[in-house]
Scaffold this active site. Sequence first.
Site, PDB file in Angstrom:
ATOM      1  N   ASP A   1      -4.554 -13.435  12.161  1.00 40.12           N
ATOM      2  CA  ASP A   1      -5.023 -12.913  10.882  1.00 40.12           C
ATOM      3  C   ASP A   1      -4.503 -11.509  10.599  1.00 40.12           C
ATOM      4  OD1 ASP A   1      -6.673 -13.234   8.527  1.00 40.12           O
ATOM      5  OD2 ASP A   1      -8.021 -11.753   9.405  1.00 40.12           O
TER       6      ASP A   1
ATOM      7  N   LYS B   1       0.830  -1.196   0.000  1.00 37.14           N
ATOM      8  CA  LYS B   1       0.000   0.000   0.000  1.00 37.14           C
ATOM      9  C   LYS B   1       0.873   1.257   0.000  1.00 37.14           C
ATOM     10  CE  LYS B   1      -3.787  -2.386   2.304  1.00 37.14           C
ATOM     11  NZ  LYS B   1      -4.682  -2.410   1.152  1.00 37.14           N
TER      12      LYS B   1
ATOM     13  N   HIS C   1       0.325  -8.123   9.503  1.00 35.90           N
ATOM     14  CA  HIS C   1       0.064  -6.791   8.963  1.00 35.90           C
ATOM     15  C   HIS C   1       0.470  -5.678   9.924  1.00 35.90           C
ATOM     16  CE1 HIS C   1      -1.828  -8.799   5.761  1.00 35.90           C
ATOM     17  NE2 HIS C   1      -3.054  -8.862   6.225  1.00 35.90           N
TER      18      HIS C   1
END
Length: 499
Positions: free
Chosen positions: A238, A185, A243
Amino acid sequence: MLAIDNSCIVIFGASGDLTQRMLMPALYKLFTQQKLPTAFVILGVSRSTYSDQAFRDKLINNIPASAVINKQLLADFCQRIFYQSIDTANVNDYAILKDRISKLNDTFKLENNALFYMATPPSLYSVIAQHLAAHHLNNEQKGWKRLVVEKPFGYDLDSAITLDKALYQHFQEQQIYRIDHYLGKETVQNMLVLRFANSIFEPLWNGKYIDYIEVTGAEALGVEKRGGYYDGSGAMRDMLQNHLLQVIAMVAMEPPSVINADSMRDEVVKVLQCLKPLSEHDLKHNLVLGQYTESKVRGEDLSAYRAEAGVPDDSRTETYVGLKMFINNWRWNGVPFYIRTGKRMPTRVTEVVIHFKKTPHPVFSAHAPENKLIIRIQPDEGIVLGFGLKQPGSGFESQEVAMDFHYSDLKKTELLTAYERLLLDLIKGDATLFSRSDAVRACWNFVQPILDYKKRSFSLYGYASGTWGPVEAEHLLIKDGHKWRSPCKNLTDTDYCEL
C-alpha cells in the site's frame, strides 16, 4: 510550455468514491482557475444508470461549499459534464461509448483528443484497454489518446509484468500514464530544486557528508471500512512499494541533463535499479513487520487490526513496515536509508530527514547538536534546517536552533493539490511526474524478496494503536547509534509528538 489541447476527459468508474471525492473537485478547481482547455467535456462512464443531469446533481453534492466561488461558474462547469452507462466488461457496449464521444467531439470541437481515466478496480485495467482498442479508441491518427492507470500497478513483480504486456498490446508507453498522487505533492517536486539549485546543499548531498536518511509515512487512521481490501494488500504494497520508494528516488537521484519527462524519469529508474537487493540477513535483521493492537488514546477506544470489519481473526497482514536499506552507487555507498510506514500511528505525516555527519573537530564536535534537514511532504508542507549556535554566556557550549520555511507562509500563492497538479499535467501530456514501466518493475523487483519472505514463517510484532510502531523497529536505528525522529502534525523541530 506544453499546450493545453481541447479534449474529452472520459472517467471509467465515474460513480465511485475516487471520482466523486478527488477527481471532480480537482477538475472543478482547475476550471475556476481557468487552467482547463477552452473546449473540454467530462464524460463519466460506469454501470450505474444516471441521466446527465442526475449525474451532475450527484457530483455537486460532493464539491465543498467553500470551493464554490459563484453559482454561475458551477453551473458552467456542470454543463461540460455528461454521463454514459455501459457494461465496461462487455466489448459491444464500447460502440455506444464511441458514438457518444464522437457526438461530443462534433458539438464541442474537441479535436478528437481523449483522456481515458481508469478509476476502477485493477482487474478492469487490461479489459478496458482491450475493449477501447477493439473500437479503435486508442488510434492517434486523429487526435491524441491517453490511458491513465491508478495504483496498484500489479500485485507483485509477475503481475506487474503481466499488466504491462496486456496494456502494451493496445497502447504505447507514451500513451500510458501511471498515476501516483504522492508525486504530485509540491514538496516532493521541490526536493529536486532544493538539491540541485542550491550550492549550499548540492556539494553535501552524498555519503561523505550525510550520515543517514530516514523516511516516515505515518497515518493516524486505521483501515476504516477498507479491511477486506487492505488485508490483501498490507503496508508494504500500500505504501512502501510505490509511494515511499518513489520519494527515495527523488531524494537520491542524479541531476537530469535537461528538465523534461524522459530525462527526469531516466534518473529515477537509474537510482531505483541501484537499490541493494535484500538478502536473507536483511529480511531477518533489517526488516520489521508489525500489526496494530487495541489501545485507548485520548479517551477513545481504538480497535485492534484483527477486530476491524473484513479482517480475519488470525490475519498476518502487516500494518507497519520498518526497513533499513542501502543504495549501491558512488553517491550513497554505505549510507543507510531507514523507512517506516504504518497505520494507527500518533499522527498523519510524511517526511524525509537528512542527518548530516558531525564536524571532525574534536573540541567543537563533542557537544555539538546534530545538523539535520527535515523535508515535510504532508501535512504543513515545508522545510526545517537544524544546526548549532553558541549558547549565550561564557564558553563555547552550543545549542540547537532551526530555520524553517512553510509553504503556507507564501503570500498570494495558492498551491494545487496533488490531483489538481497531476490532472493538469495529464491534459498537457507532461509525463514527468508519472511512473514509467521500468521504474515500476524496479520497485517490485526490490520488494519481491519481502513478498516471498511473507509466504514463509515470519515474525509479526504487535504495537499499540497511537504509538510509533513495534519496539523492534527502534532497534533498527539504536544498534547503529541512531534514533527515529518523532514528527508532529506541525512542522517543528522538537521532541514533542501527538500522544
